[in-house]
Scaffold this active site. Structure first.
Site, PDB file in Angstrom:
ATOM      1  N   ASP A 114      -6.230  -3.009  11.617  1.00 51.65           N
ATOM      2  CA  ASP A 114      -4.213  -1.752  12.026  1.00 51.65           C
ATOM      3  C   ASP A 114      -5.097  -0.843  13.320  1.00 51.65           C
ATOM      4  OD1 ASP A 114      -2.426   0.313  11.102  1.00 51.65           O
ATOM      5  OD2 ASP A 114      -3.978   1.033   9.466  1.00 51.65           O
ATOM      6  N   CYS A 120       0.309  -1.223   0.059  1.00 49.09           N
ATOM      7  CA  CYS A 120       0.071  -0.113  -0.022  1.00 49.09           C
ATOM      8  C   CYS A 120       0.949   1.118  -0.262  1.00 49.09           C
ATOM      9  CB  CYS A 120      -1.283   0.086   1.122  1.00 49.09           C
ATOM     10  SG  CYS A 120      -2.497   1.141   0.902  1.00 49.09           S
TER      11      CYS A 120
END
Length: 243
Positions: free
Chosen positions: A144, A16
């Site tokens: 996360d 990412c």
């Protein structure tokens, strides 16, 4: 009687926060399954929709572009995803289940929903089972660490405090590196239906100050990360119930 041999699961990988052609090419060459583009202006890894579309054109078949949004208007999410063919949306802000569905034509477009897991012992207080139930239309729940701001902070939460049985597809993120991703996969995959991993800062180039250069990836680190993921797959093939 014929005995079937279980096929070892393959952990899928998303790289990412890409901003450069060379990094897209390196991620693809290393074997990434998905490439993430941050469409959140406050992020140091942010790119425009037009830039994301340009970079996504480099992707071969079966490598998926993922667009990261933070509290964006549904109409803008829809327009951005239409601009990047085949894209999956990733919601990383305060989006409700209803807002996620509104931004994906009722779930017609696949999306991921980030869960912000508290750092330290507070991770045990996060009800991931309930959260996954609320966002049951998501293709997967991305885990996360909860830090100030949005979009990921490069911090790892305590994986061992996650529930032992989550009936969802999960994506492990937050502070992953080539050094710790094997352990993360081995600990978390037995707890869910399937597991993928998502890395950003852990494969970024290191600047003169010793800190990651946000938005600039290191091809060697990407390859090391993928190798560490495959090492976890090999370990779990030997002992699939390891936690």
């Amino acid at each position: 009687m014929m005995h079937t041999i279980p096929i070892p699961a393959r952990t899928r990988i998303k790289i990412c926060g890409l901003t450069r052609e060379a990094d897209v090419d390196a991620a693809v060459a290393a074997g990434a399954d998905a490439i993430g583009f941050v469409l959140y202006a406050k992020s140091p890894r942010a790119v425009s929709v037009e830039r994301a579309a340009e970079l996504a054109l480099r992707l071969p078949a079966f490598v998926t572009p993922v667009l990261l949004f933070v509290n964006e208007e549904p109409s803008k999410v829809i327009a951005a995803c239409d601009h990047v063919p085949g894209a999956i949306a990733q919601f990383h802000g305060d989006e409700t289940p209803q807002e996620c569905l509104a931004a994906t034509a009722g779930g017609a477009r696949a999306f991921l929903r980030a869960a912000r897991i508290p750092l330290g012992d507070a991770a045990a207080e996060f009800d991931l089972v309930e959260y996954a139930h609320r966002y049951s239309h998501a293709k997967a729940i991305l885990l996360d660490a909860h830090v100030d701001g949005f979009g990921g902070g490069g911090k790892a939460f305590n994986w061992s405090l996650l529930p032992t049985n989550v009936a969802s597809h999960l994506v492990l993120s937050g502070g992953l590196t080539p050094a710790n991703v094997t352990d993360g996969i081995v600990q978390v995959r037995p707890r869910c239906i399937s597991l993928a991993v998502d890395v950003s800062s852990g494969v970024e180039a290191t600047g003169p100050d010793g800190h990651p250069v946000k938005g600039t990836k290191d091809a060697d680190k990407i390859h090391q990360f993928v190798a560490a993921v495959r090492a976890a797959d090999a370990l779990l093939a030997q002992n699939p119930f390891h936690v």
